[in-house]
Scaffold this motif. Structure first.
Motif, PDB file in Angstrom:
ATOM      1  N   ASP A   1     -45.080  17.744   7.670  1.00 51.76           N
ATOM      2  CA  ASP A   1     -46.477  18.082   7.954  1.00 51.76           C
ATOM      3  C   ASP A   1     -47.437  17.312   7.050  1.00 51.76           C
ATOM      4  N   ASN A   2     -47.027  17.085   5.802  1.00 53.36           N
ATOM      5  CA  ASN A   2     -47.857  16.263   4.910  1.00 53.36           C
ATOM      6  C   ASN A   2     -48.058  14.865   5.481  1.00 53.36           C
ATOM      7  N   VAL A   3     -46.948  14.267   5.907  1.00 57.06           N
ATOM      8  CA  VAL A   3     -47.008  12.877   6.388  1.00 57.06           C
ATOM      9  C   VAL A   3     -47.787  12.793   7.704  1.00 57.06           C
ATOM     10  N   ALA A   4     -47.782  13.900   8.453  1.00 52.42           N
ATOM     11  CA  ALA A   4     -48.470  13.902   9.756  1.00 52.42           C
ATOM     12  C   ALA A   4     -49.985  14.040   9.645  1.00 52.42           C
ATOM     13  N   VAL A   5     -50.478  14.427   8.469  1.00 55.09           N
ATOM     14  CA  VAL A   5     -51.917  14.723   8.343  1.00 55.09           C
ATOM     15  C   VAL A   5     -52.822  13.581   8.844  1.00 55.09           C
ATOM     16  N   PRO A   6     -52.587  12.324   8.418  1.00 62.13           N
ATOM     17  CA  PRO A   6     -53.484  11.257   8.890  1.00 62.13           C
ATOM     18  C   PRO A   6     -53.465  11.099  10.414  1.00 62.13           C
ATOM     19  N   LEU A   7     -52.322  11.390  11.036  1.00 61.56           N
ATOM     20  CA  LEU A   7     -52.244  11.277  12.503  1.00 61.56           C
ATOM     21  C   LEU A   7     -52.987  12.430  13.160  1.00 61.56           C
TER      22      LEU A   7
ATOM     23  N   PRO B   1     -52.466   1.093   8.105  1.00 60.69           N
ATOM     24  CA  PRO B   1     -53.705   0.454   7.652  1.00 60.69           C
ATOM     25  C   PRO B   1     -53.441  -1.009   7.298  1.00 60.69           C
ATOM     26  N   PRO B   2     -54.376  -1.912   7.609  1.00 59.49           N
ATOM     27  CA  PRO B   2     -54.151  -3.328   7.297  1.00 59.49           C
ATOM     28  C   PRO B   2     -54.173  -3.626   5.800  1.00 59.49           C
ATOM     29  N   THR B   3     -54.771  -2.734   5.050  1.00 63.36           N
ATOM     30  CA  THR B   3     -54.883  -2.950   3.603  1.00 63.36           C
ATOM     31  C   THR B   3     -54.353  -1.733   2.854  1.00 63.36           C
ATOM     32  N   LEU B   4     -53.557  -1.999   1.823  1.00 63.84           N
ATOM     33  CA  LEU B   4     -52.969  -0.921   1.021  1.00 63.84           C
ATOM     34  C   LEU B   4     -53.466  -1.009  -0.410  1.00 63.84           C
ATOM     35  N   LEU B   5     -53.966   0.087  -0.925  1.00 60.42           N
ATOM     36  CA  LEU B   5     -54.329   0.162  -2.338  1.00 60.42           C
ATOM     37  C   LEU B   5     -53.320   1.074  -3.024  1.00 60.42           C
ATOM     38  N   MET B   6     -52.753   0.614  -4.122  1.00 58.06           N
ATOM     39  CA  MET B   6     -51.733   1.417  -4.797  1.00 58.06           C
ATOM     40  C   MET B   6     -52.054   1.471  -6.287  1.00 58.06           C
ATOM     41  N   ASP B   7     -52.250   2.682  -6.786  1.00 53.33           N
ATOM     42  CA  ASP B   7     -52.659   2.861  -8.183  1.00 53.33           C
ATOM     43  C   ASP B   7     -51.482   3.325  -9.028  1.00 53.33           C
ATOM     44  N   GLU B   8     -50.895   2.416  -9.767  1.00 52.89           N
ATOM     45  CA  GLU B   8     -49.725   2.697 -10.606  1.00 52.89           C
ATOM     46  C   GLU B   8     -48.698   3.550  -9.861  1.00 52.89           C
ATOM     47  N   PRO B   9     -48.270   3.080  -8.680  1.00 52.29           N
ATOM     48  CA  PRO B   9     -47.451   3.951  -7.828  1.00 52.29           C
ATOM     49  C   PRO B   9     -46.070   4.243  -8.397  1.00 52.29           C
ATOM     50  N   PHE B  10     -45.506   3.316  -9.143  1.00 56.02           N
ATOM     51  CA  PHE B  10     -44.128   3.510  -9.602  1.00 56.02           C
ATOM     52  C   PHE B  10     -44.065   3.782 -11.100  1.00 56.02           C
TER      53      PHE B  10
ATOM     54  N   TYR C   1     -54.689   4.403   0.841  1.00 56.43           N
ATOM     55  CA  TYR C   1     -54.857   4.487  -0.608  1.00 56.43           C
ATOM     56  C   TYR C   1     -53.816   5.429  -1.195  1.00 56.43           C
ATOM     57  N   LEU C   2     -52.910   4.862  -1.967  1.00 56.04           N
ATOM     58  CA  LEU C   2     -51.928   5.666  -2.682  1.00 56.04           C
ATOM     59  C   LEU C   2     -52.493   5.887  -4.079  1.00 56.04           C
ATOM     60  N   THR C   3     -53.046   7.062  -4.296  1.00 55.59           N
ATOM     61  CA  THR C   3     -53.746   7.313  -5.561  1.00 55.59           C
ATOM     62  C   THR C   3     -52.759   7.529  -6.705  1.00 55.59           C
ATOM     63  N   GLN C   4     -53.322   7.518  -7.903  1.00 53.98           N
ATOM     64  CA  GLN C   4     -52.496   7.599  -9.106  1.00 53.98           C
ATOM     65  C   GLN C   4     -51.818   8.969  -9.212  1.00 53.98           C
ATOM     66  N   HIS C   5     -52.474   9.974  -8.705  1.00 57.54           N
ATOM     67  CA  HIS C   5     -51.957  11.327  -8.917  1.00 57.54           C
ATOM     68  C   HIS C   5     -51.314  11.889  -7.654  1.00 57.54           C
TER      69      HIS C   5
ATOM     70  N   ALA D   1     -42.819  10.128  -0.145  1.00 56.23           N
ATOM     71  CA  ALA D   1     -43.537  10.903   0.874  1.00 56.23           C
ATOM     72  C   ALA D   1     -45.010  10.471   0.916  1.00 56.23           C
ATOM     73  N   MET D   2     -45.602  10.245  -0.268  1.00 54.75           N
ATOM     74  CA  MET D   2     -46.995   9.784  -0.302  1.00 54.75           C
ATOM     75  C   MET D   2     -47.117   8.401   0.337  1.00 54.75           C
ATOM     76  N   LEU D   3     -46.121   7.563   0.064  1.00 58.97           N
ATOM     77  CA  LEU D   3     -46.121   6.220   0.662  1.00 58.97           C
ATOM     78  C   LEU D   3     -46.030   6.325   2.183  1.00 58.97           C
ATOM     79  N   ALA D   4     -45.143   7.211   2.663  1.00 60.06           N
ATOM     80  CA  ALA D   4     -44.998   7.411   4.112  1.00 60.06           C
ATOM     81  C   ALA D   4     -46.318   7.874   4.717  1.00 60.06           C
ATOM     82  N   ARG D   5     -47.000   8.792   4.028  1.00 60.25           N
ATOM     83  CA  ARG D   5     -48.266   9.315   4.540  1.00 60.25           C
ATOM     84  C   ARG D   5     -49.337   8.218   4.566  1.00 60.25           C
TER      85      ARG D   5
END
Ligand code: ADP
Ligand code: MG
Length: 277
Positions: free
Chosen positions: A114-120, A172-181, A99-103, A162-166
């Motif tokens: 380290d940010n990108v590594a958090v989910p791992l 994940p098989p499914t991506l949710l993106m809230d006004e990402p660009f 989930y790439l949130t709006q904020h 960076a958020m996209l990388a994280r």
């Protein structure tokens, strides 16, 4: 696209069903309680997202777009009806979903790496493997060389990357993106859209993409749904006829684009009762 065989929306009780669906909403209601009373955002909301589909959601501000994504991610619960993933009602945070949130949600005290590594880290991936995967992913999103920067040393577009990388790092098989660009300049937006198209083509992920940009929605999506003012329902469900693969900067010149644009534009209720959030 496959026929999930579950399109009958009879008046019986809501029930999750079709295995070829990634996400489904069956007669979903969502009411928030506020000091002024009940605040109804969704009513009898039905939606099917097929596996591998690129679905765009547009609609006026406050129509419930982020609420729909939060329900898919399992960060919120419906007040009534069912939200299901792969045929099973979602009962907790949905680990099938990135989930790439709006904020902006990077942790300012951590480096990009380290940010990108958090989910791992959360998933217990050993340190050595973590570092390799993070480096590779940062290269993929064009952030090679910025591993040791902190978020405040990056531009808005780089933070989005960076958020996209994280989000992508745990595949994940499914991506949710809230006004990402949304807040990005036009050029960078096209670059990131092209990257997203490449990724989607290569991986077959399901993408649910919220945007206020109709051109972006038509350019990227297989299908665009327009939400009405609340209590929200799907006002228009428009299958996009433009062929694939698409060049993001050329899709707007493709035959059919203009018709899609006109129909979507006239379905969106601009203004109305909602404040901009
Ligand atoms: P959108 O993303 O389409 O702009 P949202 O899904 O964020 O709309 O919100 C829909 C409506 O629900 C808005 O009017 C918002 O103020 C309200 N809302 C969203 N989340 C909450 C919450 N946790 N509590 C109360 N009201 C909320
Ligand atoms: Mg929103």
């Amino acid at each position: 696209m496959e026929n999930p065989g579950s399109t009958n929306r009879d008046s019986g009780p809501p029930r999750a069903s079709a295995p070829m669906l990634d996400i489904e909403f069956r007669k979903v209601g969502k009411v928030f309680a506020s000091r002024k009373g009940q605040f109804e955002v969704l009513r009898d909301f039905d939606l099917e997202v097929r596996r591998g589909e690129f679905l765009a959601i547009v609609g006026p501000s406050g129509s419930g777009k982020s609420t729909v994504l939060n329900l898919m991610a399992g960060l919120d619960r419906p007040t009534s009806g069912i939200v299901a993933c792969h045929g099973h009602p979602i009962t907790g945070v949905n680990s099938e979903i990135g989930y790439l949130t709006q904020h902006d949600s990077l942790m300012p005290w951590l480096t990009v790496e380290d940010n990108v590594a958090v989910p791992l880290e959360i998933r217990g991936v050993p340190k050595g493997e973590r570092r390799d995967r993070v480096r590779r992913m940062l290269g993929d999103v064009g952030l090679g060389g910025f591993e040791h920067h902190h978020p405040n040393q990056l531009s808005g577009g780089m933070r989005k990357r960076a958020m996209l990388a994280r989000t992508l790092i745990y595949d994940p098989p499914t991506l949710l993106m809230d006004e990402p660009f949304g807040p990005l300049d036009a050029q960078l937006k096209v670059v990131l859209q092209a990257e997203l198209m490449r990724l989607w083509n290569a991986t077959g992920k399901t993408v649910v993409f919220v945007t206020h940009d109709i051109v972006e929605a038509i350019t990227l999506a297989d299908r665009v749904i327009v939400l009405s003012h609340r209590p929200s329902r799907i006002k228009l469900d428009e299958a996009i006829s433009i062929g694939r693969p698409r060049e993001v900067h050329e899709a707007r010149f493709a035959p059919g684009f203009e018709d899609h644009y006109r129909r979507l534009w006239s379905a969106i209720e601009i203004g109305g009762s909602e404040q901009v959030r």
